[in-house]
Design an enzyme around this catalytic site. Structure first.
Site, mmCIF file in Angstrom:
data_model
loop_
_atom_site.group_PDB
_atom_site.id
_atom_site.type_symbol
_atom_site.label_atom_id
_atom_site.label_comp_id
_atom_site.label_asym_id
_atom_site.label_seq_id
_atom_site.Cartn_x
_atom_site.Cartn_y
_atom_site.Cartn_z
ATOM 1 N N LYS A 41 0.822 -1.216 0.000
ATOM 2 C CA LYS A 41 0.000 0.000 0.000
ATOM 3 C C LYS A 41 0.856 1.267 0.000
ATOM 4 O O LYS A 41 0.345 2.349 -0.253
ATOM 5 C CB LYS A 41 -0.932 0.003 1.208
ATOM 6 C CG LYS A 41 -2.003 -1.073 1.119
ATOM 7 C CD LYS A 41 -2.997 -0.961 2.269
ATOM 8 C CE LYS A 41 -4.102 -1.987 2.139
ATOM 9 N NZ LYS A 41 -3.627 -3.362 2.478
HETATM 10 C C1 PLP Z 1 -4.393 -4.459 1.937
HETATM 11 C C2 PLP Z 1 -3.681 -5.748 1.862
HETATM 12 C C3 PLP Z 1 -4.127 -6.799 1.009
HETATM 13 C C4 PLP Z 1 -5.393 -6.694 0.200
HETATM 14 O O1 PLP Z 1 -5.330 -5.709 -0.810
HETATM 15 P P1 PLP Z 1 -6.673 -5.161 -1.461
HETATM 16 O O2 PLP Z 1 -6.251 -4.080 -2.381
HETATM 17 O O3 PLP Z 1 -7.504 -4.631 -0.316
HETATM 18 O O4 PLP Z 1 -7.331 -6.295 -2.135
HETATM 19 C C5 PLP Z 1 -3.378 -7.961 0.942
HETATM 20 N N1 PLP Z 1 -2.261 -8.115 1.694
HETATM 21 C C6 PLP Z 1 -1.812 -7.150 2.514
HETATM 22 C C7 PLP Z 1 -0.595 -7.415 3.308
HETATM 23 C C8 PLP Z 1 -2.494 -5.936 2.623
HETATM 24 O O5 PLP Z 1 -2.042 -5.004 3.460
#
Ligand code: PLP
Length: 368
Positions: A41
């Site tokens: 993210k």
């Molecule tokens: C947010 C997150 C996900 C999921 O991603 P999305 O975009 O919400 O589908 C998967 N793994 C980790 C470690 C995350 O922080």
């Protein structure tokens, strides 16, 4: 926005490395955890911060912009670190007291500067509700400029499509890109959605797999054509504990609501905690690669669904050290904590305790 400015922001955002690592002959891990908080993210948060900063300057905005973000752990740390030190922007991170891991908590409570952590005496949904109420409160909006930073925000999810172009280029360089299958561990479906947008832009990926934990809403949609949101179930891969993925509508609309068009090149998988554990153990024992619980869903889905002649790349969405207690216990190792993470843990926790009632949260913001 002029092309040169956009280019600069894109290059700045892409300064994190995201290598592909071979796990087995036909399965590769796209490591998306080399940003400041060791989770994928980071790239979206950084891009959004730079974009907002650009527009604040351009429009000569004099009033501070306030970003409100509710988090169950990972989003808050990525957003806080993406916006840290950005002039003209203040970030309020709302998180549920006692419900985020100590490592996650220190990633947004030790920063200071323009980041304020608010510890809400409630659960994640209470934090989310406080943020939503704030956006709808007229008096508060007259008092201060508010904006959101969740993955429904296009500026946050779209830049993740860069990852997939990058991965394709790296696989192409290895001569392995002809029958490429991309597998994305998914919760709110922002990450996979950005990959699907990438494909629309021309990225030659053969097909996609959305790997879920026990929260199987999308998996069931693929099987039945019916979208039936449910309350989320708590799992080992907790950043994917989503019962009503906010980007489902986007995927649906991207295909004009056609179930046939979606299932033509997207398949799904769902794994309970027991399987996630077994996968992490097997993968480590057979290949020496350490999976985190989210990446484990992706790896297992490729093991189960890859056809002859295909090469699979799954996203390893977080560094295993972010889930150290679980990973150590499951695999029986002592995961090394990267320096970047250790530095956060040395900081002093600063947060403001608040109740889950909106009146208290509003009063706090009105005094800022
Ligand atoms: C947010 C997150 C996900 C999921 O991603 P999305 O975009 O919400 O589908 C998967 N793994 C980790 C470690 C995350 O922080």
């Amino acid at each position: 926005m002029d092309a040169e400015s956009l280019k600069r922001i894109v290059y700045d955002t892409l300064s994190f490395d995201c290598p592909v690592e071979r796990v087995t002959d036909n399965i590769y891990s796209l490591e998306l955890f080399h940003g400041p908080t060791l989770a994928f993210k980071d790239v979206g948060a950084r891009f959004m911060a730079r974009l907002l900063q650009y527009f604040i300057k351009k429009e000569g905005e004099t009033k501070e912009v306030n970003v409100l973000v509710a988090t169950s752990g990972d989003t808050g740390s990525a957003v806080a670190n993406g916006f840290l030190g950005v002039e003209g922007i203040h970030v309020y991170v709302l998180y549920p007291k006692g419900k985020v891991s100590p490592i996650q908590e220190c990633q947004f409570t030790t920063l200071g500067k323009n980041i304020t952590a608010i510890e809400v005496d409630g659960v994640f949904d209470d934090c989310q509700a406080l943020v939503k109420s704030a956006f709808m409160d007229e008096e508060l909006n007259n008092h201060m400029k508010l904006t959101s930073a969740n993955s429904i925000n296009v500026a946050r999810f779209l830049p993740q499509s860069f990852y997939y172009f990058n991965a394709y280029a790296r696989m192409k360089a290895l001569g392995l890109a002809d029958n490429l299958v991309m597998c994305v561990p998914s919760g709110n479906f922002g990450n996979i959605c950005s990959a699907l947008f990438g494909r629309k832009m021309g990225l030659p990926v053969k097909r996609f797999i959305a790997a879920n934990n026990a929260n199987d809403i999308f998996y069931n949609y693929l099987l039945s054509g019916k979208y039936e949101p449910k309350a989320s179930i708590q799992t080992l891969a907790n950043a994917m504990d989503v019962g009503d993925p906010s980007n489902f509508a986007r995927i649906y609309d991207l295909h004009n609501g056609s179930h046939e068009a979606i299932t033509e090149y997207i398949s799904g998988a769902t794994y309970k905690d027991e399987q996630i554990r077994a996968t992490m153990q097997q993968c480590y024992n057979e290949t020496g690669y350490t999976l985190d619980p989210h990446g484990a869903c992706g790896y297992q889905a490729l093991k189960d669904l890859l056809n002859d002649g295909e090469v699979g790349v799954f996203c390893e969405t977080a560094h295993p050290a972010k889930f150290k207690e679980k990973v150590d216990e499951i695999i029986g190792i002592d995961v090394e904590i990267p320096e970047r993470l250790a530095d956060f843990m040395k900081g002093t926790k600063q947060s403001i305790p608040l109740g889950k009632d909106f009146a208290g949260f509003k009063k706090f913001l009105m005094e800022q």
